[in-house]
Design a protein around this motif. Structure first.
Motif, PDB file in Angstrom:
ATOM      1  N   GLU A 541       0.758  -1.211  -0.027  1.00  0.00           N
ATOM      2  CA  GLU A 541       0.118  -0.349  -0.094  1.00  0.00           C
ATOM      3  C   GLU A 541       0.799   1.241   0.088  1.00  0.00           C
ATOM      4  O   GLU A 541       1.720   1.282   0.743  1.00  0.00           O
ATOM      5  CB  GLU A 541      -1.002  -0.014   1.204  1.00  0.00           C
ATOM      6  CG  GLU A 541      -1.992   1.009   1.173  1.00  0.00           C
ATOM      7  CD  GLU A 541      -2.977   1.015   2.225  1.00  0.00           C
ATOM      8  OE1 GLU A 541      -3.591   2.079   2.676  1.00  0.00           O
ATOM      9  OE2 GLU A 541      -3.206  -0.285   2.703  1.00  0.00           O
ATOM     10  N   VAL A 543       1.613   4.858   0.945  1.00  0.00           N
ATOM     11  CA  VAL A 543       1.217   5.746   2.272  1.00  0.00           C
ATOM     12  C   VAL A 543       1.734   7.095   2.122  1.00  0.00           C
ATOM     13  O   VAL A 543       1.001   7.929   2.314  1.00  0.00           O
ATOM     14  CB  VAL A 543       1.802   5.155   3.375  1.00  0.00           C
ATOM     15  CG1 VAL A 543       1.062   3.514   3.867  1.00  0.00           C
ATOM     16  CG2 VAL A 543       3.281   4.724   3.416  1.00  0.00           C
ATOM     17  N   GLU A 613       8.417  -1.988   5.256  1.00  0.00           N
ATOM     18  CA  GLU A 613       8.215  -0.896   4.514  1.00  0.00           C
ATOM     19  C   GLU A 613       9.259  -0.630   3.514  1.00  0.00           C
ATOM     20  O   GLU A 613      10.390  -1.126   3.803  1.00  0.00           O
ATOM     21  CB  GLU A 613       8.008   0.309   5.265  1.00  0.00           C
ATOM     22  CG  GLU A 613       9.296   1.152   5.603  1.00  0.00           C
ATOM     23  CD  GLU A 613       9.114   2.636   6.432  1.00  0.00           C
ATOM     24  OE1 GLU A 613       8.025   2.782   6.944  1.00  0.00           O
ATOM     25  OE2 GLU A 613      10.116   3.154   6.491  1.00  0.00           O
TER      26      GLU A 613
END
Length: 642
Positions: A541, A543, A613
């Motif tokens: 995703e 961000v 991340e």
């Protein structure tokens, strides 16, 4: 039955309450018990309280405490059904069965949501708390939209209390808005409350709508009342307008004609000035539509013209066509492409083209925008199409549009039958018709289901003709078992898989051949078999600029050839991250296997099973969503869109 109802309420509470701090847990649990007892002992008063509470849940999906409104709605339905049964006609059952088919068919044909949802935590709380960008949101909305017709049918004996509750909420929001305009410190208190609920508040100036200038030059901001921005305050006003007008009409029935006219004219003038202060153009157009339809109906009724029997069809079909024409004109005309809503409408047409017949899944616009259009550098800022018809088209396709249109025609037919039966004494039906027309007009520039209370009120509006029943009712029977499939759906969508179930599958050889992928190597292709992804992005995703989060499991992301990945950082202890490149028919994929043995935190509000991340330099120019029509046109024009 009492034991069964108590067990159901306890299960719902146990699935929701542990996620709150202990003091808040005690407060919410006490309130839930009190409301359950109220709904059991005094269902009419419970119905009033439920609908009076609607504006207090005026934050957007994913906001703090927004999950409590469907919980309260479920509690009232269960308690009322347990006490008085669930009296439903065979006609309702047939229509409801068809409705469920349209809701569930996209999920059956496009099960990508279940694959995407495997990267999210299990639990009823996470299902209800999901925002519009999450793959859990279409599952949540399927359950919610399956519940509200049952709630509307259950509450039918208490419609006077529903009307009173919504009218009281309508008045409360306007009174709070007036205080907000006059008292800066009060507006600041409301802002702080919304920041607590969702981290921010949207403060905007009124649109300049009167010959280039606003009537109230001294007004520095639009009143938001109990909502996080002025647009949804305006949507709530229009959604509750038919109920408030019926409540007012019933209060002045029996008064002299002169007094009746004075009350309606004075109230209309006050609401007009307040809506000008709010400054939302859609609300003013909708209010104008309400006044126009109500005025035409009043004239036809006074003149005893039988043309009044055609008014419901003309008003409802005409406004439905407006919902259809507005996005077409904005997307496919040069002048329309400068309108603020052009990016949202254009994105909706793009998603609709992917699933034209059945749609991609109920209320799935935000998900496809976030994970499909973003991968193609075509994402827009908002998770709503800002048009009710487009929202249905994206989620449920042409079949959903036909069903929606059929509901409106059926509504118009019921209004007409009751007008004929009352022999032109039809003021309530004129107000209901005007209310539906105004709601559909606002649906041209905003969708209703973004706020669950608004969608519930629209469903109540569909049921209003049956409140004024003038003929023999269809035979009804106690069909309490209808709640059983709803419970099954809620359990299935809340607990989609066993914890870490994706790791029970055999690992792809792409990961076994490469223990640690060279992050800068964009030519490596170690996959031993053709990679056929279910979605361009899965378990990854975006961000913020150049940064992505990776969720636990085997995820992948479609990347342009000019982008290189940077640093991959673990977010949890005991984390193993393996990444490889794979090529597929439609591009170049970075595939990531992230696994952590650290348990999920109990009470964590974030549904994502975060694992790591990754930074991807220069990715912002591809993947950042756009809001300004000119920038969106410039980006999509290069790809041949519209």
């Amino acid at each position: 039955m009492k034991i069964l109802c108590a067990t159901a309420i306890a299960i719902l509470a146990a699935a929701i309450l542990p996620y709150y701090p202990i003091k808040l847990f005690a407060l919410i649990a006490t309130g839930l018990i009190a409301f359950s007892l109220l709904a059991w002992r005094f269902p009419a008063q419970g119905a009033f309280f439920l609908f009076f509470a609607t504006p207090f849940f005026g934050n957007h999906p994913g906001g703090r405490f927004m999950e409590l409104f469907p919980l309260l709605s479920s509690v009232w339905t269960i308690m009322s059904t347990g006490k008085d049964g669930l009296r439903l006609s065979r006609r309702f059952m047939h229509l409801y069965g068809l409705y469920l088919v349209f809701l569930l068919l996209p999920l059956v044909l496009h099960p990508v949501f279940f694959a995407a949802a495997s990267f999210y935590k299990n639990g009823f709380f996470y299902l209800l708390n999901a925002n519009e960008h999450s793959p859990l949101y279409p599952l949540q909305q399927t359950v919610w939209l399956a519940l509200i017709p049952i709630l509307a049918a259950t509450v039918k004996p208490y419609y006077q209390h529903v009307i009173a509750g919504i009218a009281s909420a309508f008045a409360l929001t306007i009174v709070i808005g007036i205080f907000e305009i006059q008292l800066p410190f009060f507006a600041d208190m409301l802002d702080r409350a919304h920041i607590f609920l969702d981290g921010y508040v949207d403060r905007t100036h009124p649109h300049r709508i009167t010959f280039g200038q606003h009537f109230f030059e001294w007004l520095t901001h639009s009143p938001n009342s109990l909502f996080w921005n002025r647009s949804w305050h305006a949507v709530f006003i229009i959604a509750s307008l038919p109920f408030a007008s019926l409540f007012l009409y019933e209060r002045v029935t029996g008064a002299t004609p002169l007094r009746q006219r004075f009350v309606f004219i004075f109230s209309s003038i006050l609401l007009t000035f307040y809506l000008i202060a709010v400054g939302a153009r859609g609300a003013l157009f909708s209010w104008s539509a309400f006044l126009f339809v109500a005025g035409i109906g009043w004239i036809l009724s006074r003149s005893s013209s039988r043309l009044i029997y055609a008014l419901p069809y003309i008003a409802i079909v005409g406004t439905f066509l407006l919902q259809l024409v507005v996005p077409i004109l904005i997307v496919f005309t040069e002048q329309g492409r400068t309108e603020f809503r052009y990016p949202q409408f254009a994105a909706a047409f793009k998603i609709f083209a992917m699933f034209p017949l059945t749609g991609g899944g109920t209320e799935s616009y935000g998900y496809y925008n976030n994970f499909f259009l973003r991968a193609a550098a075509e994402a827009v800022k908002h998770g709503s199409s800002h048009n009710q018809l487009l929202q249905i088209a994206v989620g449920n396709g042409l079949l959903g549009i036909l069903f929606y249109f059929g509901l409106l025609i059926g509504f118009s037919n019921e209004i007409r039958k009751r007008m004929i039966a009352t022999d032109l004494a039809s003021t309530p039906f004129i107000l209901i018709t005007a209310g539906m027309a105004s709601a559909i007009v606002y649906g041209s520039v905003q969708e209703w289901n973004y706020l669950r209370p608004v969608m519930l009120m629209w469903t109540m509006l569909l049921y209003l003709p049956w409140h004024y029943q003038t003929e023999n009712r269809s035979p009804e029977a106690n069909r309490w078992w209808v709640l059983t499939p709803l419970c099954i759906l809620a359990l299935l969508f809340s607990y989609r898989s066993l914890p870490d179930s994706e790791f029970f599958r055999a690992t792809d050889q792409a990961f076994t051949k490469q223990i640690e992928a060279p992050t800068g190597d964009n030519n490596s292709d170690v996959s031993s078999k053709a990679f056929t992804p279910t979605a361009p992005w899965l378990g990854v995703e975006y961000v913020d600029p150049d940064r992505f989060v990776i969720m636990q499991g085997e995820s992948h992301i479609l990347l342009p050839s000019e982008l290189q990945i940077g640093k991959i950082t673990s977010l949890r202890e005991d984390t193993e991250v393996i990444s490889v490149w794979s090529r597929a028919e439609k591009g170049r994929y970075l595939r990531i296997r992230c696994h952590s043995t650290s348990p999920d935190l109990r009470g964590d509000f974030d549904a994502r099973r975060l694992c790591a991340e990754i930074t991807i330099p220069e990715s912002t120019k591809f993947f950042q969503s756009l809001e300004r029509p000119a920038l969106y046109r410039e980006r999509t024009k290069q790809r041949g869109l519209f």
